[in-house]
Design a protein around this motif. Structure first.
Motif, PDB file in Angstrom:
ATOM      1  N   PRO A  86       0.081 111.062  13.518  1.00 28.06           N
ATOM      2  CA  PRO A  86       0.409 110.862  14.934  1.00 28.06           C
ATOM      3  C   PRO A  86      -0.824 111.048  15.817  1.00 28.06           C
ATOM      4  O   PRO A  86      -1.726 111.816  15.493  1.00 28.06           O
ATOM      5  CB  PRO A  86       1.451 111.945  15.220  1.00 28.06           C
ATOM      6  N   THR A  95       2.547 110.370  18.998  1.00 28.20           N
ATOM      7  CA  THR A  95       3.407 109.253  18.618  1.00 28.20           C
ATOM      8  C   THR A  95       2.839 108.544  17.394  1.00 28.20           C
ATOM      9  O   THR A  95       1.636 108.536  17.166  1.00 28.20           O
ATOM     10  CB  THR A  95       3.527 108.220  19.756  1.00 28.20           C
ATOM     11  N   THR A  96       3.734 107.959  16.618  1.00 23.82           N
ATOM     12  CA  THR A  96       3.349 107.101  15.498  1.00 23.82           C
ATOM     13  C   THR A  96       3.657 105.657  15.902  1.00 23.82           C
ATOM     14  O   THR A  96       4.188 105.398  16.982  1.00 23.82           O
ATOM     15  CB  THR A  96       4.146 107.461  14.230  1.00 23.82           C
ATOM     16  N   ASP A  99       7.322 105.339  16.716  1.00 28.76           N
ATOM     17  CA  ASP A  99       7.646 105.898  18.037  1.00 28.76           C
ATOM     18  C   ASP A  99       7.255 104.930  19.139  1.00 28.76           C
ATOM     19  O   ASP A  99       8.003 104.719  20.093  1.00 28.76           O
ATOM     20  CB  ASP A  99       6.913 107.224  18.264  1.00 28.76           C
ATOM     21  N   ARG A 100       6.083 104.338  19.017  1.00 32.02           N
ATOM     22  CA  ARG A 100       5.623 103.401  20.038  1.00 32.02           C
ATOM     23  C   ARG A 100       6.483 102.138  20.058  1.00 32.02           C
ATOM     24  O   ARG A 100       6.737 101.571  21.123  1.00 32.02           O
ATOM     25  CB  ARG A 100       4.145 103.066  19.828  1.00 32.02           C
ATOM     26  N   PHE A 102       9.720 102.104  19.340  1.00 33.12           N
ATOM     27  CA  PHE A 102      10.941 102.510  20.015  1.00 33.12           C
ATOM     28  C   PHE A 102      10.731 102.582  21.524  1.00 33.12           C
ATOM     29  O   PHE A 102      11.564 102.088  22.302  1.00 33.12           O
ATOM     30  CB  PHE A 102      11.419 103.866  19.473  1.00 33.12           C
ATOM     31  N   ILE A 103       9.628 103.185  21.963  1.00 36.77           N
ATOM     32  CA  ILE A 103       9.325 103.274  23.398  1.00 36.77           C
ATOM     33  C   ILE A 103       9.207 101.868  23.987  1.00 36.77           C
ATOM     34  O   ILE A 103       9.694 101.591  25.085  1.00 36.77           O
ATOM     35  CB  ILE A 103       8.032 104.087  23.620  1.00 36.77           C
TER      36      ILE A 103
END
Length: 141
Positions: A86, A95-96, A99-100, A102-103
């Motif tokens: 991350p 963030t991985t 995660d990015r 999803f964002i």
């Protein structure tokens, strides 16, 4: 690089994995294109794909879900092939790639809903803003 990592990479046929994923995703997309209703010799892109179905499965809806599924498959393959640690970006949260993603998807949904509220259809400019937002998230978050 440790010997275990080298052995793991040498045992996995990555070109075959990539090709299999591309063939499966391409076949599903080809099926969706084939399933678009045709009336009077013209494709009806926004007509229901399942006559009398409980949900309006039109081609744009199916393409949306195909895109989400394709992103999940691609990001899963990337996570296995190229594990990452991350990183903290502008928001100062770690963030991985997942995660990015999803964002990005969540923010893009709000951008498109906001576009519909403020400007109405079509949402092409909202899509353009979402792509710019995605580039910014993957670069700086």
């Amino acid at each position: 690089m440790s010997d275990a990592a080298i052995d793991k990479d040498s045992r996995t046929p990555w070109p075959a994995v990539y090709m299999t994923a591309a063939i499966v995703l391409g076949a599903v997309l080809a099926f969706l294109l084939w399933a678009v209703p045709v009336r009077d010799g013209a494709r009806q892109w926004t007509a229901p794909m399942i006559a009398g179905g409980w949900m309006a499965w039109t081609f744009p809806v199916a393409l949306f879900f195909w895109t989400i599924a394709s992103l999940l498959v691609i990001f899963t393959i990337l996570a296995v092939r190229f594990p990452e640690t991350p990183r903290a970006g502008v928001l100062r949260i770690e963030t991985t790639r997942g995660d990015r993603l999803f964002i990005t998807l969540l923010g893009s949904a709000f951008i498109c809903l906001g576009w519909l509220f403020l400007a109405g259809p079509p949402v092409w400019w909202g899509l353009g803003l979402s792509l710019a937002y995605a580039a910014a998230v993957f670069r700086w978050v």
